[in-house]
Scaffold this motif. Structure first.
Motif, PDB file in Angstrom:
ATOM      1  N   LEU A 102      -5.497 -97.673  86.786  1.00  0.00           N
ATOM      2  CA  LEU A 102      -5.804 -97.070  88.082  1.00  0.00           C
ATOM      3  C   LEU A 102      -6.485 -98.053  89.025  1.00  0.00           C
ATOM      4  O   LEU A 102      -7.036 -99.073  88.596  1.00  0.00           O
ATOM      5  N   ILE A 103      -6.470 -97.723  90.328  1.00  0.00           N
ATOM      6  CA  ILE A 103      -7.203 -98.537  91.293  1.00  0.00           C
ATOM      7  C   ILE A 103      -8.699 -98.434  90.990  1.00  0.00           C
ATOM      8  O   ILE A 103      -9.164 -97.472  90.372  1.00  0.00           O
ATOM      9  N   ILE A 104      -9.447 -99.411  91.454  1.00  0.00           N
ATOM     10  CA  ILE A 104     -10.867 -99.498  91.108  1.00  0.00           C
ATOM     11  C   ILE A 104     -11.624 -98.236  91.513  1.00  0.00           C
ATOM     12  O   ILE A 104     -12.440 -97.704  90.756  1.00  0.00           O
ATOM     13  N   GLY A 105     -11.364 -97.742  92.718  1.00  0.00           N
ATOM     14  CA  GLY A 105     -12.082 -96.566  93.199  1.00  0.00           C
ATOM     15  C   GLY A 105     -11.827 -95.334  92.360  1.00  0.00           C
ATOM     16  O   GLY A 105     -12.740 -94.536  92.103  1.00  0.00           O
ATOM     17  N   MET A 106     -10.586 -95.152  91.913  1.00  0.00           N
ATOM     18  CA  MET A 106     -10.252 -94.017  91.063  1.00  0.00           C
ATOM     19  C   MET A 106     -10.941 -94.141  89.708  1.00  0.00           C
ATOM     20  O   MET A 106     -11.459 -93.158  89.163  1.00  0.00           O
TER      21      MET A 106
END
Length: 303
Positions: A102-106
């Motif tokens: 997943l993307i870092i924020g997720m």
């Protein structure tokens, strides 16, 4: 005049349809809604050191998501202008994701909740797709997500040492001595507790087990330990009382349970029967004492 009026109406309808398609991005409308938030949920957003804004709308149970986990969740992602670029609420089917992909924020947001939790969060561009964007997401876009975690499959521990198990795991030092009782009458206690998922009656499981007649000191009727081999099969093929006992056990855990005769149905052990031993049906009118270790689950989702 009549034909002209009809043409104008058709043109207006077409323009309206095209405008809706443009606004919706051809995404299906949402037929499902999120489950309710906690009545006392904090509606104010908090901000982490990285810049992620979030608010936890429903508390979770157990431990939060961590690296290596696989997560089954409901999700909606939108842009600042309200455009929904992805959603699972249009068909109600869970999205299965690998935390590490997943993307870092997720990833940061999911690490704040666990099973049963719901979180809304805003991912700044540097924690999302940055200057490049992706697909319907433009460059430098902030992303707003609503996520409900339904299930977590924890990163599998190395269970190779159990592939040749010849005796049950030793119980935890703090394992309860007293048995709990289910509504149907199965008595059970967890011998080894883990924070991993428990099976449902629709799942296929792999386990070691030992079955004794009557009680913990009774005659051993069936034992996968002496063959040093786990048995595999669908849980719903077993008598209902055995199903219920195994469903109390998390993956990599161990459970001890006692099933009364009335919950053993036709008493057939099906796939649990040890080949060539002639013990595929339990004796009539006899309770059974069961120790089981759950190795893994191949689970099935229900829409």
């Amino acid at each position: 005049m009549k034909n002209k009026t009809i043409s104008v109406l058709l043109l207006g309808t077409l323009l309206c349809f095209l405008s809706l398609v443009t606004l919706s991005g051809c995404k299906p409308s949402e037929r499902y809604v999120p489950k309710p938030a906690d009545p006392d949920a904090d509606m104010e957003f908090k901000t982490t050191e990285s810049g992620l804004k979030y608010r936890i709308l429903r508390e979770y149970e157990g431990k939060p998501v961590k690296p290596g986990d696989k997560v089954a969740m409901m999700m909606r992602g939108s842009l600042d202008d309200g455009y929904v670029f992805d959603t699972t609420y249009h068909d109600g089917h869970l999205m299965h994701v690998d935390y590490n992909s997943l993307i870092i924020g997720m990833r940061e947001a999911l690490s704040l909740i666990g099973k049963g939790g719901m979180i809304e969060f805003i991912v700044p561009p540097k924690l999302g797709y940055g200057e490049r964007g992706q697909g319907p997401i433009p460059p430098n876009a902030a992303l707003t997500f609503l996520v409900e975690v339904e299930r977590i499959e924890r990163k599998k521990e190395d269970l190779s040492h159990r592939s040749l198990a010849d005796k049950p795991l030793e119980p935890d030092a703090d394992a309860p001595e007293e048995f709990s009782t289910t509504k149907s009458g199965v008595k059970y206690r967890l011998r080894v507790k883990t924070d991993r998922i428990k099976p449902t009656s629709l799942d296929t499981v792999s386990l070691f087990f030992r079955i004794r007649l009557n009680d913990a000191d009774g005659e051993i009727f069936n034992d996968s330990y002496h063959r040093k081999s786990a048995r595999h099969g669908p849980l719903n093929a077993l008598p209902i009382g055995i199903q219920e006992g195994i469903m109390q056990c998390p993956v990599s855990g161990s459970v001890e349970f006692i099933v009364p005769p009335e919950l053993l149905g036709d008493r057939k052990l099906t796939w649990m029967a040890i080949p060539n031993e002639g013990k595929d049906v339990l004796p009539a009118d006899t309770p059974i004492h069961f120790i089981a270790e759950l190795g893994r689950i191949q689970y099935k989702d229900v829409p």
